[in-house]
Write an enzyme that holds these catalytic residues in place. Structure first.
Site, short mmCIF file in Angstrom:
data_model
loop_
_atom_site.label_atom_id
_atom_site.label_comp_id
_atom_site.label_asym_id
_atom_site.label_seq_id
_atom_site.Cartn_x
_atom_site.Cartn_y
_atom_site.Cartn_z
N LEU B 34 27.88 20.03 -53.95
CA LEU B 34 28.12 19.23 -52.74
C LEU B 34 26.83 18.63 -52.20
O LEU B 34 26.84 17.56 -51.60
CB LEU B 34 28.75 20.11 -51.65
CG LEU B 34 30.19 20.57 -51.88
CD1 LEU B 34 30.60 21.55 -50.80
CD2 LEU B 34 31.15 19.40 -51.92
N GLY B 35 25.73 19.30 -52.37
CA GLY B 35 24.48 18.75 -51.86
C GLY B 35 23.32 19.71 -52.05
O GLY B 35 23.51 20.90 -52.29
N GLY B 37 19.66 21.04 -50.35
CA GLY B 37 18.82 21.07 -49.15
C GLY B 37 17.47 21.68 -49.48
O GLY B 37 17.18 21.95 -50.64
N ALA B 38 16.67 21.87 -48.44
CA ALA B 38 15.33 22.41 -48.64
C ALA B 38 15.40 23.86 -49.10
O ALA B 38 14.54 24.32 -49.84
CB ALA B 38 14.55 22.32 -47.34
N GLY B 40 18.21 25.44 -50.61
CA GLY B 40 19.12 25.78 -51.69
C GLY B 40 20.14 24.69 -51.96
O GLY B 40 20.08 23.62 -51.37
N VAL B 42 24.27 23.59 -52.30
CA VAL B 42 25.61 23.95 -51.85
C VAL B 42 26.63 23.48 -52.88
O VAL B 42 26.57 22.35 -53.36
CB VAL B 42 25.92 23.30 -50.47
CG1 VAL B 42 27.28 23.77 -49.97
CG2 VAL B 42 24.84 23.63 -49.46
N LYS B 55 26.42 28.46 -50.79
CA LYS B 55 25.03 28.01 -50.81
C LYS B 55 24.18 29.04 -51.52
O LYS B 55 24.13 30.21 -51.11
CB LYS B 55 24.50 27.77 -49.40
CG LYS B 55 23.07 27.24 -49.40
CD LYS B 55 22.70 26.59 -48.09
CE LYS B 55 21.33 25.94 -48.18
NZ LYS B 55 20.95 25.25 -46.95
N ASP B 146 17.44 20.86 -35.93
CA ASP B 146 17.42 19.75 -36.88
C ASP B 146 18.71 18.93 -36.78
O ASP B 146 19.48 18.84 -37.73
CB ASP B 146 17.23 20.29 -38.29
CG ASP B 146 16.77 19.21 -39.27
OD1 ASP B 146 16.51 18.09 -38.82
OD2 ASP B 146 16.69 19.50 -40.47
#
Lengths: 245, 335
Positions: B34-35, B37-38, B40, B42, B55, B146
């Protein structure tokens, strides 16, 4: 655990050292003194100098710190991220050591059941928020850095904004290398904030050699002076000095 | 090359792979990524209890930190504040052990594309919804930190903004853990990074600005407040919120509810052409009026889509006839 002081060197450079001692060796020595060495390698957008980058990584590795390679544009966020990350890493090292004493050798955060980890992390977070922090910033001002210095200045002011938001105290000292006459030149003595940076780098005459090793040596000396003169004040410090991760 | 901060970054799960928790023994089959990030990656996974988001990272520290936040959220939760947490565990791969957590899978559309597709009037409404949630979070002693469109999703219908990445959430009074420059008041020189409600409210104002300037822009050396206000005045959709944006940018709002109220008053008095549509789902989400509006929007989109290709065909035909005519004319001239 009593509150202590975290000591860091933050080195900003764009490549290979070419004068004086091996910076990796000095970084290893600093680590023995409980000082972590973090390195940010600033990369040219057009060029890919992989040789300098390797040194960046090695210095941080032997200095028990964090390294990161960035383009000058992304510097602000990186500088503060590396500093925070290194703080957490150092504190985590201490906490891990305590855990090992409680749980026995070879036990780390990963060996705790996930439900228990939460508390450990909260302790680390708490310490990161409340511990005092001392940073010696070393800025490479050799010829190739000239056009990156405004961005370095901006990033350092930004770092100060971030760290000032913590509960714990902060002290910075700023040095540049090479200096006009010596390897390393003092730009700012110990100060709680970096707002006064405007104009600091304008006085510089970038050029010549890149004595990264001697610069680290000097940072180490500055820390040791400070630790000696304020020995009684920091007397009750916890075992942070010996932490290495 | 850019990930040298973390020691290992090799956690790569492929669709079809099954992850088995080392502590709780739950099984998750990976559907897709799905995506990233910084901290880990997902994945969408299927479990015994249905679909979920997993995640996985390499650093137990930062994963645990996020789990802590999610756990606090579940205590705050009245209705949907952030995704619910299902499971926390480790799995073992060939190159080591990776910590992971499993949370509710929130399906929705990103905020900026949503606003672009449905109309700018949505940006104010989504901001009102967001401010309601922020107020509850702030009351519980937490600051989102954030806050940015990428960390928000619009679910529905009925359309509702929800946050899905809570990694930057910080306890009130501490230093902000994570931030993104465009939404950070420190970056614009308009305040520090101590976590307080006005930090989040600044970011909400920047989200409004971002929805009118999807490409974002950079700060100037000084006087950034006037830059931001100038940008606000440039777009009609923003201009109606200008006083609210100004107050949020200068830290005048101490509470999310103050800003929410001002924003709602402004939405009511928008340009007359827009008034009817914008006035609809202000508070809560009255489902009935939303749906017709949606259908209409759908129809409109479809209509314009159909029109475009036929327009091109017409133009091409005309051009072809003209060329043919010109060719004939030339032919006749030569003869």
């Amino acid at each position: 655990m009593s509150k202590g002081t975290l000591r860091q060197v933050l080195l900003l450079t764009d490549g290979c050292s070419n004068a004086g001692e091996d910076p990796t060796a000095i970084a290893a020595l600093a680590k023995e003194h409980g000082i972590t060495v973090n390195v940010i390698g600033i990369m040219e957008e057009s060029r890919n100098g992989s040789q300098g980058l390797k040194e960046v990584e090695e210095i941080a590795l032997s200095g028990g710190g964090v390294s990161q390679i960035v383009y000058a544009r992304q510097l602000s966020q990186t500088v503060q991220m590396v500093t925070r990350k290194a703080m957490t890493q150092t504190i985590q090292g201490v906490v891990n050591k305590e855990l090992q004493q409680i749980l026995g050798e070879d036990h780390e955060l990963e060996d705790l059941a996930p439900a228990k980890r939460g508390q450990v992390v909260e302790v680390v977070d708490d310490l990161g928020e409340t511990m005092d922090l001392e940073v010696v910033i070393l800025v490479d001002t050799s010829a190739s850095m000239t056009d990156k210095l405004p961005m370095v200045q901006e990033a350092l002011v930004d770092l100060s904004v971030s760290l000032r938001s913590r509960t714990g105290g902060n002290r910075f000292a700023l040095y540049s290398f090479p200096g006009r006459r010596r390897d390393v030149e003092k730009q700012l003595g110990w100060t709680p904030e970096l707002d006064s940076l405007a104009g600091v780098f304008k006085k510089l005459t970038p050029g010549g050699l890149t004595p990264t090793g001697p610069a680290l040596q000097e940072a180490l000396r500055i820390f040791r002076n400070r630790m000696n003169t304020s020995e009684d004040r920091w007397d009750e410090r916890s075992g942070l000095e010996e932490t290495g991760m | 090359m850019r990930d040298q901060v973390s020691k290992k970054q090799g956690c790569n799960l492929t669709p079809g792979e099954t992850v088995i928790g080392r502590w709780h023994g739950n099984r998750y089959r990976v559907i897709r990524e799905l995506g990233r990030g910084a901290t880990g990656t997902v994945y969408l996974v299927s479990s015994e209890k249905g679909q979920a988001a997993l995640k996985a990272g390499s650093d137990a520290m930062s994963i645990t930190s996020e789990v802590n936040v999610l756990q606090h959220f579940s205590k705050v939760q009245g209705e949907h504040l952030g995704p619910s947490l299902f499971d926390v565990d480790d799995f073992t791969a060939a190159d080591g052990t990776y910590p992971f957590y499993v949370m509710e899978y929130i399906e929705g559309e990103e905020v900026i594309p949503f606003v672009q597709k449905r109309g700018v009037e949505w940006s104010g409404i989504l901001a009102v919804q967001l401010l309601g949630d922020l107020d509850r979070l702030h009351q519980a002693g937490w600051i989102f930190g954030d806050l940015k469109p990428e960390n928000l999703l619009v679910t529905g219908p009925p359309y509702r903004v929800r946050w899905f990445d809570v990694g930057g959430t910080t306890r009130s009074g501490r230093a902000i853990k994570e931030f993104t420059e465009f939404f950070d008041r420190g970056y614009w020189g308009l305040g520090g990074r101590k976590a307080d409600p006005s930090y989040d409210l600044f970011a909400v104002a920047m989200i409004l600005i971002n929805s009118a300037f999807p490409a974002r822009f950079e700060r100037r050396e000084k006087d950034n407040l006037s830059l931001l206000l100038k940008k606000t005045a440039e777009r009609p959709a923003l201009k109606q919120f200008a006083p609210v944006i100004r107050r949020a940018l200068t830290g005048k709002y101490k509470e999310a509810m103050e800003m929410r109220k001002d924003l709602m008053d402004r939405i009511g008095t928008g340009s007359p052409r827009r008034e009817r549509k914008a006035a609809q789902p202000q508070t809560g989400v009255p489902a009935a009026p939303v749906i017709p509006a949606t259908r209409k929007a759908h129809r409109k989109v479809r209509k314009t889509l159909r029109k475009t290709p036929s327009g091109i065909v017409e133009t091409l035909l005309v051009a072809a006839f003209l060329l043919l005519g010109y060719g004939l004319y030339l032919f006749v001239q030569i003869m």
